[in-house]
Design a protein around this motif. Structure first.
Motif, PDB file in Angstrom:
ATOM      1  N   PRO B  77       0.829  -1.209   0.000  1.00  0.00           N
ATOM      2  CA  PRO B  77       0.000   0.000   0.000  1.00  0.00           C
ATOM      3  C   PRO B  77       0.869   1.268   0.000  1.00  0.00           C
ATOM      4  CG  PRO B  77      -0.854  -1.585   1.576  1.00  0.00           C
ATOM      5  CD  PRO B  77       0.449  -2.137   1.084  1.00  0.00           C
ATOM      6  N   GLY B  78       0.588   2.158  -0.950  1.00  0.00           N
ATOM      7  CA  GLY B  78       1.382   3.375  -1.071  1.00  0.00           C
ATOM      8  C   GLY B  78       2.641   3.192  -1.900  1.00  0.00           C
ATOM      9  N   GLY B  79       2.941   1.963  -2.309  1.00  0.00           N
ATOM     10  CA  GLY B  79       4.150   1.689  -3.071  1.00  0.00           C
ATOM     11  C   GLY B  79       3.913   1.720  -4.571  1.00  0.00           C
ATOM     12  N   VAL B  80       4.834   1.132  -5.309  1.00  0.00           N
ATOM     13  CA  VAL B  80       4.743   1.069  -6.763  1.00  0.00           C
ATOM     14  C   VAL B  80       4.692  -0.412  -7.152  1.00  0.00           C
ATOM     15  CG1 VAL B  80       5.902   3.265  -7.139  1.00  0.00           C
ATOM     16  CG2 VAL B  80       7.266   1.186  -6.920  1.00  0.00           C
ATOM     17  N   VAL B  81       4.421  -0.693  -8.414  1.00  0.00           N
ATOM     18  CA  VAL B  81       4.358  -2.094  -8.837  1.00  0.00           C
ATOM     19  C   VAL B  81       5.143  -2.287 -10.126  1.00  0.00           C
ATOM     20  CG1 VAL B  81       2.867  -4.086  -9.130  1.00  0.00           C
ATOM     21  CG2 VAL B  81       1.927  -2.002  -8.162  1.00  0.00           C
ATOM     22  N   ILE B  82       6.180  -3.077 -10.050  1.00  0.00           N
ATOM     23  CA  ILE B  82       6.860  -3.510 -11.265  1.00  0.00           C
ATOM     24  C   ILE B  82       5.885  -4.397 -12.025  1.00  0.00           C
ATOM     25  CG2 ILE B  82       8.718  -5.008 -12.106  1.00  0.00           C
ATOM     26  CD1 ILE B  82      10.383  -3.987  -9.678  1.00  0.00           C
ATOM     27  N   GLU B  83       5.767  -4.171 -13.326  1.00  0.00           N
ATOM     28  CA  GLU B  83       4.849  -4.999 -14.114  1.00  0.00           C
ATOM     29  C   GLU B  83       5.225  -6.464 -13.997  1.00  0.00           C
ATOM     30  OE1 GLU B  83       4.270  -2.280 -17.905  1.00  0.00           O
ATOM     31  OE2 GLU B  83       3.636  -4.351 -18.278  1.00  0.00           O
ATOM     32  N   GLY B  84       4.230  -7.315 -13.770  1.00  0.00           N
ATOM     33  CA  GLY B  84       4.500  -8.745 -13.612  1.00  0.00           C
ATOM     34  C   GLY B  84       4.554  -9.169 -12.158  1.00  0.00           C
ATOM     35  N   MET B  85       4.485  -8.192 -11.233  1.00  0.00           N
ATOM     36  CA  MET B  85       4.525  -8.541  -9.814  1.00  0.00           C
ATOM     37  C   MET B  85       3.210  -8.187  -9.133  1.00  0.00           C
ATOM     38  SD  MET B  85       8.317  -7.542  -8.494  1.00  0.00           S
ATOM     39  CE  MET B  85       8.421  -8.910  -7.331  1.00  0.00           C
ATOM     40  N   ARG B  86       2.943  -8.868  -8.033  1.00  0.00           N
ATOM     41  CA  ARG B  86       1.868  -8.451  -7.149  1.00  0.00           C
ATOM     42  C   ARG B  86       2.216  -8.903  -5.737  1.00  0.00           C
ATOM     43  NH1 ARG B  86      -1.761 -12.674  -5.585  1.00  0.00           N
ATOM     44  NH2 ARG B  86      -1.505 -14.491  -6.930  1.00  0.00           N
ATOM     45  N   LEU B  87       1.519  -8.334  -4.774  1.00  0.00           N
ATOM     46  CA  LEU B  87       1.767  -8.676  -3.383  1.00  0.00           C
ATOM     47  C   LEU B  87       0.993  -9.941  -3.029  1.00  0.00           C
ATOM     48  CD1 LEU B  87       3.559  -7.153  -1.466  1.00  0.00           C
ATOM     49  CD2 LEU B  87       1.538  -6.073  -0.487  1.00  0.00           C
ATOM     50  N   GLY B  88       1.659 -10.912  -2.410  1.00  0.00           N
ATOM     51  CA  GLY B  88       0.994 -12.141  -2.004  1.00  0.00           C
ATOM     52  C   GLY B  88       0.529 -12.069  -0.553  1.00  0.00           C
ATOM     53  N   GLY B  89       0.156 -13.221  -0.005  1.00  0.00           N
ATOM     54  CA  GLY B  89      -0.328 -13.289   1.372  1.00  0.00           C
ATOM     55  C   GLY B  89       0.800 -13.235   2.385  1.00  0.00           C
ATOM     56  N   LEU B  90       0.403 -13.321   3.652  1.00  0.00           N
ATOM     57  CA  LEU B  90       1.372 -13.210   4.745  1.00  0.00           C
ATOM     58  C   LEU B  90       2.174 -14.497   4.909  1.00  0.00           C
ATOM     59  CD1 LEU B  90      -0.874 -11.396   7.341  1.00  0.00           C
ATOM     60  CD2 LEU B  90       1.255 -10.490   6.362  1.00  0.00           C
ATOM     61  N   VAL B  91       3.474 -14.310   5.097  1.00  0.00           N
ATOM     62  CA  VAL B  91       4.373 -15.424   5.362  1.00  0.00           C
ATOM     63  C   VAL B  91       5.185 -15.054   6.599  1.00  0.00           C
ATOM     64  CG1 VAL B  91       6.351 -16.698   4.465  1.00  0.00           C
ATOM     65  CG2 VAL B  91       4.502 -16.082   2.925  1.00  0.00           C
TER      66      VAL B  91
END
Lengths: 329, 332
Positions: B77-91
């Motif tokens: 949240p509030g960050g940027v996204v390199i194309e091809g990436m997304r944030l996953g669940g908690l580890v």
């Protein structure tokens, strides 16, 4: 050909489900709840993860090692002779554990895994395996300031853990699994591991397993097959070359293989056909009735929902393979 | 002033409480992005002034807009996204600590400038140089799941092209120092180190800028002297936390004359603020092996886990210690 798990299961789910254990541990650390209240949450989360494994269709489950902060300290804190030090990286993962330090004689102080196993089995419709970290791995990941002698430390650990293993077998655990990933990094330890297992498993009549992960088995194979356990667990994902090594040696009729064929460290979902192809390949090395199918390692490297999806996929793949190969579960 | 024994910082500073609250509110959809950006800049300006009054030579922007050094580029949240990436669940990372592990789910592509606005804003506040701050390709991939690329190497090499575009954008904006962190580079020293170095080379090759890297806690002995192949002017290591043990490595294999050693002189994981004398002693140990023009002083790592007072205190002690050593050496 049964499906099973290797070890731990993620402790908290993602939103919108509440991260109850994370909150409970934080509250316990702030002194807001008692150890007993935290233990009750641990029990409840254990029931949740038992249910998730059962729902996924896994034949032999674990308690998810929900109470374990990591594979080492849960045991080290319950034996005498240990202090717990700072964080170190666990093998080639981006996870860390507190390093046990051996500062005195390592001795058994009474049962702990037995209660955990009994609680899980009492609440599970499927068989629950008992899991513990083995003496080679505990010794290799600890700092020894007392024995200053690897062999003596390993044998002290084996003797300290033996009563626990025997208590588990007597309590009725259908399978006791010893995790020894570090033996892959220390092939010179195989003869010592053999002696340690002979001590730990003396008189144990239930089924036994020894699991490894992450590393290449090349330097310890086929010697691993001579260890006094029923099943040898091999990670076939992290090291694809382990397939070849397995295929190079006849697999003895007295042993079962625990085949880690679903990646426990990556969210990519293996297609069912990929699992079927792996089983087909495996069945040329080991007859299906002596095969366990499982993830490549414990599942805590994955988000909780992905971990369950992986187990579901493993069960689906196993069912498809049974059908195509015409074997029974 | 001779370009010797300069002082700088590794990257992050602690976030003030109002920013922590604002980040949470933004993540829950209770705050506008514009308002978050305003507060990030307010906090950044605070840290610029701290660094100026303490007297650092080369500043960092303090990463007030970043939560995690990998997740920031993958959609936190509030960050940027390199194309091809997304944030996953908690580890779980250890104990009761969890993080959202990013997922590489498609071909990696540069989405346009990710860090340039913040760098430009920070540089506009001060006459002292501000470092550009990026995470290296190996660490970006190693700390993410990979659902797309057949091998880790394929992912790392494409990630290198993404980071290279960001480097070019920073240089075009006028950035003269860029630090590219690779804290995961020693994860698999035997299998992957050469590949990680090659990826780093692809990031920086042919670009006119002074590159630094920071490698923290881990088995440095397994990648030394191999790490000297990294195509950077400066390599920074956490000396203080490891009791200056790395000096043994430098005794066995001398540090090359064309590289600067960034020396971590204060422990970022300890609340205690070191004494000036303690930091001076550390620097003296290093200066037995290296001439002053090959040494910079920095904290061991980012200071984000300290309180603002502790972070400033550690910087202040570091700068005072360097001044004392400079006087002793007749550098001023």
């Amino acid at each position: 050909m049964l499906t099973t798990v290797v070890g731990h299961y993620p402790k908290i789910p993602n939103r919108p489900r509440p991260a109850r254990l994370r909150q409970a541990i934080a509250r316990y650390e702030r002194g807001e709840i008692t150890r007993e209240e935290l233990a009750r949450i641990e029990d409840e989360v254990t029931l949740e993860v038992i249910q998730e494994q059962v729902e996924a269709g896994i034949d032999i489950i674990s308690d998810g090692q929900i109470r374990w902060e990591d594979d080492q300290t849960y045991i080290a804190r319950r034996l005498s002779g240990f202090e717990i030090n700072g964080l170190v990286r666990y093998l080639d993962t981006n996870t860390y554990f507190r390093q046990p330090v051996v500062v005195g004689d390592v001795r058994y102080q009474g049962p702990f895994l037995v209660q955990d196993w009994r609680f899980a089995q009492d609440h599970s419709p499927r068989p629950v395996k008992a899991i513990l970290t083995g003496p080679i791995t505990l010794a290799r990941l600890s700092q020894d300031e007392h024995y200053r002698h690897h062999e003596r430390l390993v044998m002290a650990l084996a003797e300290a853990l033996a009563p626990e293993v025997q208590a588990l077998a007597q309590a009725g655990a259908p399978l006791v699994q010893v995790n020894e990933p570090l033996v892959l990094w220390h092939p010179e330890d195989v003869p010592l591991l053999r002696r340690a297992l002979e001590t730990m498993l003396a008189g144990v009549t239930c089924e036994t397993a020894l699991y490894t992960w992450f590393g290449s088995i090349e330097r310890v194979y086929p010697q691993l097959l001579e260890l006094p356990v029923d099943t040898i667990g091999v990670d076939l994902v992290s090291q694809p070359r382990n397939w070849q090594v397995l295929g190079q040696h006849p697999f003895p009729a007295s042993k079962k293989l625990g085949a880690g064929i679903v990646d426990g460290r990556n969210t990519r979902m293996e297609p069912v056909e990929e699992i079927v192809a792996a089983v087909r390949h495996l069945s040329r090395i080991v007859p299906p009735d002596r095969l366990y199918l499982n993830p490549s390692c414990g599942l805590e490297y994955l988000p909780r929902e992905v971990a369950q999806a992986k187990l579901r996929r493993l069960a689906e793949g196993a069912a498809a393979a049974r059908q195509q190969l015409g074997v029974e579960a | 002033m001779e370009m010797a024994l300069l002082t700088s910082a590794v990257g992050s500073y602690p976030k003030p409480d109002y920013l922590v609250r604002a980040r949470n509110a933004y993540a829950q959809g209770k705050l506008e992005l514009q308002e978050l950006r305003k507060l990030e800049r307010q906090a950044t300006e605070y840290w610029v002034r701290v660094q100026e009054r303490v007297g650092l030579d080369v500043l960092v922007h303090g990463e007030q807009e970043r939560g995690d050094m990998v997740a920031y580029f993958s959609g936190e949240p509030g960050g940027v996204v390199i194309e091809g990436m997304r944030l996953g669940g908690l580890v779980r990372s250890y104990g009761n600590r969890y993080y959202h592990k990013p997922i590489i789910e498609g071909k990696l592509r540069w989405p346009g400038p990710m860090t340039v606005d913040m760098w430009r804003f920070t540089q506009s506040l001060t006459d002292r140089p501000v470092k550009g701050m990026l995470t290296g390709p190996y660490t970006m991939v190693e700390w993410s799941f990979n659902e797309y690329y057949p091998t880790r190497e394929d992912a790392v090499m494409d990630m290198a092209l993404v980071i290279r575009e960001e480097v070019k954008a920073l240089v075009a904006a006028g950035c003269r120092y860029i630090q590219i962190d690779e804290p995961a580079i020693h994860t698999r020293p035997e299998d992957d180190f050469a590949m990680a170095v090659e990826a780093f080379r692809r990031v920086v090759e042919g670009i006119d800028c002074e590159f630094h890297t920071h490698i923290c806690y881990g088995p440095i002995e397994k990648i030394y002297p191999g790490m000297l192949e990294l195509p950077v002017k400066q390599i920074h290591l956490a000396f203080k936390n490891t009791g200056f043990q790395y000096l043994k490595l430098l005794e066995e294999h001398p540090w090359p004359a064309d590289k600067v050693l960034g020396v971590g002189v204060t422990d970022v994981h300890n609340h205690k603020i070191e004494s000036v004398e303690e930091v001076v002693e550390g620097l003296r140990l290093v200066l037995k092996l290296l001439p002053p023009h090959q040494v910079w002083a920095l904290p061991d790592c980012g200071l984000k886990t300290r309180t603002p007072e502790e972070a400033e205190g550690k910087l202040r002690v570091m700068v005072e210690a360097v001044r004392q050593v400079r006087r002793e050496l007749g550098l001023d």
